[in-house]
Design an enzyme around this catalytic site. Structure first.
Site, mmCIF file in Angstrom:
data_model
loop_
_atom_site.group_PDB
_atom_site.id
_atom_site.type_symbol
_atom_site.label_atom_id
_atom_site.label_comp_id
_atom_site.label_asym_id
_atom_site.label_seq_id
_atom_site.Cartn_x
_atom_site.Cartn_y
_atom_site.Cartn_z
ATOM 1 N N ASP A 45 23.425 -16.207 -14.802
ATOM 2 C CA ASP A 45 23.706 -17.157 -13.714
ATOM 3 C C ASP A 45 22.506 -17.233 -12.778
ATOM 4 O OD1 ASP A 45 24.956 -18.974 -12.100
ATOM 5 O OD2 ASP A 45 26.597 -17.675 -11.475
ATOM 6 N N VAL A 46 21.328 -17.444 -13.357
ATOM 7 C CA VAL A 46 20.106 -17.516 -12.560
ATOM 8 C C VAL A 46 19.966 -18.920 -11.985
ATOM 9 C CG1 VAL A 46 17.601 -17.303 -12.544
ATOM 10 C CG2 VAL A 46 18.964 -15.729 -13.933
#
Length: 282
Positions: free
Chosen positions: A189-190
């Site tokens: 979830d960058v």
């Protein structure tokens, strides 16, 4: 408020009377995130909310063990997570982007015998099933696209027509995706608000959705969220390479976060999913 102050203080073995303020922070889309300031020491960050925060703690510890810069976890229960407070902001220079590429490239160097993880994880409030699976294509199809499409259909966010198109896409994944050399550990979830940087380097990655995957799914998400630009991708290519055809596979990978957003938020994400599916021929 007083109850939360007491719980945070107890979690880090501090005197509740020493809490001088609870400062609301960004990142509380699903729950609440605060910085607890103390008169007698360093601040901490606390999260509360409806999702099991013990899962987030376990993901953070998994990434920390792999050497990724994440906040230290001080306390974890399903409804309270207390972590190290990390100074930084979500504004990125080219130097920060290159540093992020180096850190994620090292993370992606951590392999496993199969795709998945030893426990199910979360992306936002959505459960990510992670049964160990030998094939990446099978894993992505069944435990990512199919899984969240069914959740979105069940809650009425995804129409039957859109669901059928996703199923057609899933049935064709053998022709659309490739198997990596080996599974890679990813953050998952960058995006901008999940990265803190200072003085030309990344200080911490936040709010993971981790599992062992094809690293391309991480790169596609970084690009889809417009978190990092060409300095990031140039440095990543130097370190690990990006297989030819990534541009064609990109739209397949972004169908997963689009489906998650349709499930959680609905609205315009359904139209974005339509356009993405149509561009892929579905």
């Amino acid at each position: 408020m007083a109850d939360l102050e007491t719980r945070i203080a107890a979690a880090v073995d501090r005197d509740p009377a020493a809490v001088t303020a609870l400062v609301e922070l960004e990142g509380g889309m699903i729950g609440r995130v605060v910085r607890a300031e103390f008169a007698d020491g360093e601040p901490v960050v606390a999260k509360t909310g409806p999702t099991p925060l013990s899962v987030e703690a376990r993901m953070l510890r998994t990434l920390s063990a792999a050497g990724l810069a994440v906040p230290d976890v001080y306390h974890a229960s399903d409804d309270l997570l207390v972590m190290e407070h990390v100074e930084g902001c979500s504004e990125f220079t080219p130097a920060v982007e290159r540093d992020a590429a180096e850190r994620l490239a090292r993370l992606h160097g951590h392999g496993a015998e199969a795709f998945g993880l030893s426990f199910d994880t979360l992306t936002g409030p959505v459960r990510q099933p992670n049964p160990w699976t030998d094939s990446w294509i099978e894993f992505f199809g069944e435990h990512r696209l199919d899984h969240v499409a069914r959740l979105a259909r069940e809650d009425g966010a995804l129409s039957e027509e859109r669901f059928d198109r996703v199923m057609e896409l899933t049935s064709d994944l053998d022709a659309l995706l490739s198997e990596p050399d080996s599974p890679a550990l990813i953050h998952g979830d960058v995006w901008r608000t999940n990265v803190l940087a200072d003085a030309g380097r990344v200080r911490a990655f936040l709010d993971p959705a981790t599992y062992y995957a094809h690293p391309e799914v991480e790169l596609a998400y970084v690009r889809w969220t417009d978190t990092f630009g060409e300095p990031f991708f140039e440095r990543y290519r130097e370190l690990r390479g990006i297989e030819p055809g990534f541009e064609e596979r990109y739209d397949v990978y972004v169908c997963y976060p689009l489906l998650v957003h349709v499930h959680v938020f609905g609205g315009r994400y359904g139209r974005k999913l339509d356009r993405t599916l149509a561009g892929l021929g579905y």
